[in-house]
Scaffold this motif. Structure first.
Motif, short mmCIF file in Angstrom:
data_model
loop_
_atom_site.label_atom_id
_atom_site.label_comp_id
_atom_site.label_asym_id
_atom_site.label_seq_id
_atom_site.Cartn_x
_atom_site.Cartn_y
_atom_site.Cartn_z
N SER A 1 0.60 -1.30 0.22
CA SER A 1 0.22 -0.16 0.18
C SER A 1 1.27 1.51 -0.45
O SER A 1 0.90 2.34 0.88
N PRO A 2 1.51 1.29 -1.44
CA PRO A 2 2.57 2.83 -1.36
C PRO A 2 1.72 4.03 -0.98
O PRO A 2 0.81 3.98 -1.14
N PRO A 3 2.54 4.49 -0.85
CA PRO A 3 1.83 6.28 -0.81
C PRO A 3 2.12 6.92 -2.57
O PRO A 3 3.00 6.67 -3.21
N PRO A 4 1.05 7.75 -2.59
CA PRO A 4 1.17 7.86 -4.32
C PRO A 4 2.10 8.72 -5.00
O PRO A 4 2.87 9.21 -3.92
N LYS A 5 2.33 8.85 -5.98
CA LYS A 5 3.99 8.96 -7.07
C LYS A 5 2.88 9.98 -7.95
O LYS A 5 2.77 10.02 -8.99
N PRO A 6 3.05 11.40 -7.65
CA PRO A 6 2.48 12.25 -8.79
C PRO A 6 3.38 12.77 -9.63
O PRO A 6 4.98 13.18 -9.51
N ASP A 7 2.97 12.56 -10.43
CA ASP A 7 3.27 12.64 -11.97
C ASP A 7 2.87 13.70 -12.84
O ASP A 7 1.65 12.69 -13.27
N LEU A 8 2.91 14.07 -13.54
CA LEU A 8 2.45 15.36 -14.84
C LEU A 8 2.16 14.26 -15.98
O LEU A 8 1.04 14.25 -16.22
N LYS B 1 -13.58 34.12 -4.73
CA LYS B 1 -13.71 33.49 -3.12
C LYS B 1 -13.67 31.82 -3.61
O LYS B 1 -14.61 31.22 -5.06
N PHE B 2 -12.67 30.56 -2.71
CA PHE B 2 -12.38 29.14 -2.78
C PHE B 2 -12.59 28.91 -2.00
O PHE B 2 -11.99 29.21 -1.09
N ILE B 3 -12.95 26.98 -2.19
CA ILE B 3 -12.72 26.56 -1.09
C ILE B 3 -11.87 24.63 -1.77
O ILE B 3 -12.24 24.54 -3.31
N TRP B 4 -10.68 24.10 -0.87
CA TRP B 4 -9.76 23.94 -2.15
C TRP B 4 -9.27 22.77 -1.31
O TRP B 4 -8.69 22.58 -0.06
N VAL B 5 -10.21 20.83 -1.43
CA VAL B 5 -9.73 20.40 -0.91
C VAL B 5 -8.19 19.47 -1.34
O VAL B 5 -7.72 19.42 -2.36
N LEU B 6 -7.18 19.95 -0.84
CA LEU B 6 -5.98 19.55 -0.81
C LEU B 6 -5.10 18.35 -0.33
O LEU B 6 -5.15 18.83 0.89
N ARG B 7 -5.43 17.17 -1.03
CA ARG B 7 -4.32 15.96 -0.28
C ARG B 7 -4.46 14.62 -1.42
O ARG B 7 -4.43 15.64 -2.23
N ASN B 8 -3.04 14.33 -0.77
CA ASN B 8 -3.00 12.64 -1.49
C ASN B 8 -3.85 12.72 -2.09
O ASN B 8 -5.19 12.13 -1.30
N ALA B 9 -4.04 11.57 -3.27
CA ALA B 9 -4.55 10.84 -3.46
C ALA B 9 -4.84 9.01 -2.12
O ALA B 9 -3.54 8.88 -1.19
N ASP B 10 -5.83 8.54 -2.24
CA ASP B 10 -6.15 7.03 -0.97
C ASP B 10 -5.13 6.68 -1.70
O ASP B 10 -4.34 6.16 -2.57
N LYS B 11 -4.50 5.79 -0.49
CA LYS B 11 -3.93 5.10 -0.34
C LYS B 11 -4.73 3.85 -0.25
O LYS B 11 -5.91 3.79 -0.70
N GLY B 12 -3.51 2.30 -0.80
CA GLY B 12 -4.99 1.78 -0.83
C GLY B 12 -5.10 1.06 0.22
O GLY B 12 -6.48 0.74 0.35
N ASP B 13 -4.64 0.78 1.57
CA ASP B 13 -5.40 1.10 2.25
C ASP B 13 -5.35 2.15 3.38
O ASP B 13 -4.08 3.19 3.77
N ASP B 14 -6.30 3.56 3.10
CA ASP B 14 -6.18 4.77 3.75
C ASP B 14 -6.12 4.75 4.75
O ASP B 14 -5.37 6.34 5.65
#
Length: 470
Positions: free
Chosen positions: A78-85, A303-316
Motif C-alpha cells: 500500500s505505497p504512497p502516491p507518486k505524483p507525475d504530470l 472565493k474558493f474552497i480547495w481540498v488539498l490532499r494526496n490520493a487514497d492509498k490502497g489502505d487509507d
C-alpha cells in the motif's frame, strides 16, 4: 413486492475497492432498501469501512439496515502516491486492484449460503469485479447484473472509437453530438490497468442485465446507442438495461453526523460566490502544479474552497500517513478571508449542495460529475486519466455545463496559473459563465424532478424492483 422479513429476494452488492466505485454501489444500496429488500454489501473489511465512514446525504440508521460482509484480503503493498504530470493514473493502487480478485471464494461462499434460504439472489457487481462473481452462473437462484460505473457517453465512445470503421455495426444519427477527438494514448491509463480491464472483460456476458448510474435526462441518446451496440455485438435482445441514476441523494439532509467545519465557513458567503476545487480520491498533483493552482486561485480574486490532499492509498487507514502538502509561506493567511484549504477528505455532496457554491473545478470522475449535475453546479473540467477525458467532453461539449481547463492533447504539461485564473474568471464572472451556470441549474432541476415520485428515474427504479421481485 416481497417483504423484508421473509428474505425471499435479496440483493448482493460487489463493489470494486476504489472510493468512487464503493460510493456508487453504497448509494444504490440505500435506494434498494427503501423498497424493503435486504441488501448485502460484500467487500474487503478495509473498504467496507471506508465506504461507511464517507457516506453522505443519508443517516446512519439507514446504514445499519445494510448487512456488510467484511472479507480479509491477503497482505498487499500500500505505497504512497507518486505524483507525475505525464502519468497521473494512480499506479500506487495497482497492488490493491490486483489482489481484489481474491474475493472470489468468500463471495461465492456467501452466495451459496444465501441461495439455501432465498427464492432469488440479485447480484449487482462492478464491471471490474466480473471475475470475482464468475461462479454466480453455477449458483441456484442467482441472477447477476453488471454495474457500469461510467457514463453511457464515455462507455459507448470508448468502445466505438477503438473499433475499425469496417467493424462498426451501424451509423450514428447525425443529430447526435460526437466527440471531436477520442482521448487516448499515454497517460490515460497504464499497461497494467489495461491488462486487468481486459481480464475482466473476458468474464462479461453472463449478466441478466446492466445497471447505469446515469439518467436519460442527462444522456438519453447515448444510453440508446450503448443498448444498440450491446444488442448488435451479442445479437442480444434479452439483456435488461436499467438507467437508475443518480444514485446519490439529490436533496441533502444533515442526518445525525457531525457537520464538517467547511460547511460553517460556506455559510458566511453569498449564493453562488464560491468555487469548489477537488480532484477526487485517486489524483495527486505535483508540487509544481499545486503551486500554479494556488497562484491561479489567489489571482482570480474569487472565493474558493480547495481540498488539498494526496490520493487514497490502497489502505487509507493504515499507519504511516503522509504529511500535509505544503503551500508557500503566508499563502493561507493571505487568502483566509475568501479562501479555505481543506487538508482531509471532505463531504463533497454537502459542499456541492450548499447555496454558496457557484462552480466546481474537477477531475471529472463520473461520481463527481453526476453529483455536480444533481446539484446544478457547473464544472471547470480538468480530466486526469481513465474515462475522465471523455466525461469532460460530455460536460463541456454535449451538455455545455462547463468549461475545459486544458485540452487532453496538452495533458502531461503543467497548467499555468494564468490559465487557471482565466478559467475561474470565465466560469464565475463572465456572460459566458452566466449562461453555463444557467444551463447547469436547469439540468440539475430536471434531474431532481426525474428522481421524484412519478419522474423518469423513479419509474425506472420501480421497474427494476418489479423485475427483480417478479
Amino acid at each position: 413486492m416481497e417483504g423484508q422479513n421473509d428474505y425471499r429476494v435479496v440483493v448482493v452488492m460487489v463493489p470494486f475497492p476504489a472510493q468512487g466505485h464503493l460510493n456508487q454501489l453504497l448509494h444504490l444500496s440505500r435506494l434498494v432498501i427503501s423498497y424493503g429488500i435486504p441488501v448485502h454489501y460484500a467487500g474487503s473489511a478495509t473498504h467496507n469501512y471506508q465506504a461507511k465512514v464517507r457516506v453522505q446525504g443519508w443517516d446512519t440508521e439507514s446504514l445499519t439496515k445494510i448487512q456488510f460482509h467484511d472479507f480479509q484480503l491477503p497482505p498487499y503493498a500500500s505505497p504512497p502516491p507518486k505524483p507525475d504530470l505525464s502519468v497521473p493514473f494512480p499506479v500506487h493502487l495497482q497492488p490493491l486492484f490486483d489482489i481484489s480478485t481474491n474475493l472470489r471464494n468468500p463471495v461465492s461462499e456467501l452466495l451459496d449460503q444465501l441461495s439455501a434460504k432465498c427464492r432469488r439472489i440479485i447480484v449487482v457487481y462492478d464491471s471490474m469485479m466480473a471475475s470475482v462473481v464468475q461462479d454466480v452462473k453455477f449458483i441456484p437462484k442467482a441472477e447477476p447484473f453488471r454495474f457500469v460505473t461510467v457514463p453511457a457517453f464515455s462507455q459507448f465512445f470508448g468502445f466505438w472509437g477503438a473499433m475499425p470503421e469496417s467493424d462498426k455495426p451501424f451509423r450514428i444519427d447525425p443529430r447526435i453530438i460526437i466527440p471531436r477527438c477520442n482521448p487516448s494514448g499515454k497517460g490515460i491509463t497504464t499497461p497494467e490497468i489495461v491488462r486487468l480491464f481486459f481480464a475482466e472483460v473476458k468474464f462479461w456476458g453472463f449478466e441478466s442485465g446492466r445497471i447505469y448510474n446515469t439518467s436519460k435526462v442527462i444522456e438519453g441518446p447515448y444510453v440508446e446507442l450503448l443498448e444498440k451496440l450491446s444488442s448488435n455485438e451479442r445479437n442480444d435482445t434479452e439483456t435488461k438495461h436499467f438507467v437508475l441514476g443518480p444514485f446519490n441523494p439529490v436533496e441533502m439532509t444533515p442526518g445525525n453526523r457531525k457537520r464538517h467545519g467547511c460547511l460553517e465557513w460556506l455559510n458566511e458567503h453569498d449564493k453562488g460566490s464560491v468555487i469548489y476545487v477537488s480532484f477526487g480520491t485517486m489524483t495527486s498533483l505535483t508540487e509544481e502544479q499545486i503551486g500554479e493552482l494556488a497562484t491561479g486561485l489567489e489571482k482570480s480574486g474569487q472565493k474558493f474552497i480547495w481540498v488539498l490532499r494526496n490520493a487514497d492509498k490502497g489502505d487509507d487507514f493504515c499507519s504511516g500517513k503522509d504529511g500535509n502538502l505544503e503551500l508557500t509561506e503566508g499563502y493561507e493567511e493571505r487568502v483566509k478571508d475568501r479562501g479555505m484549504v481543506v487538508r482531509e477528505w471532505a463531504p463533497q455532496l454537502d459542499i456541492l449542495a450548499h447555496r454558496s457554491i457557484g462552480g466546481f473545478m474537477s477531475h471529472c470522475g463520473w461520481n463527481s460529475c453526476i453529483e455536480s449535475i444533481s446539484m446544478g453546479v457547473p464544472i471547470a473540467a480538468w480530466p486526469m486519466h481513465s474515462d475522465q477525458p471523455l466525461n469532460a467532453i460530455l460536460i463541456t461539449e454535449v451538455l455545455r455545463i462547463g468549461v475545459m481547463v486544458r485540452d487532453w492533447e496538452d495533458s502531461g504539461k503543467l497548467v499555468s496559473s494564468a490559465t487557471i485564473e482565466s478559467v475561474i474568471k470565465t466560469l464565475m464572472t463572465t456572460k459566458e459563465g452566466e449562461e453555463i451556470r444557467k444551463r447547469a441549474s436547469e439540468l440539475g432541476g430536471d434531474v431532481r424532478k426525474s428522481v421524484a415520485k412519478g419522474g423518469a428515474t423513479s419509474s425506472e427504479m420501480d421497474a427494476f424492483i418489479a423485475h427483480i421481485t417478479r
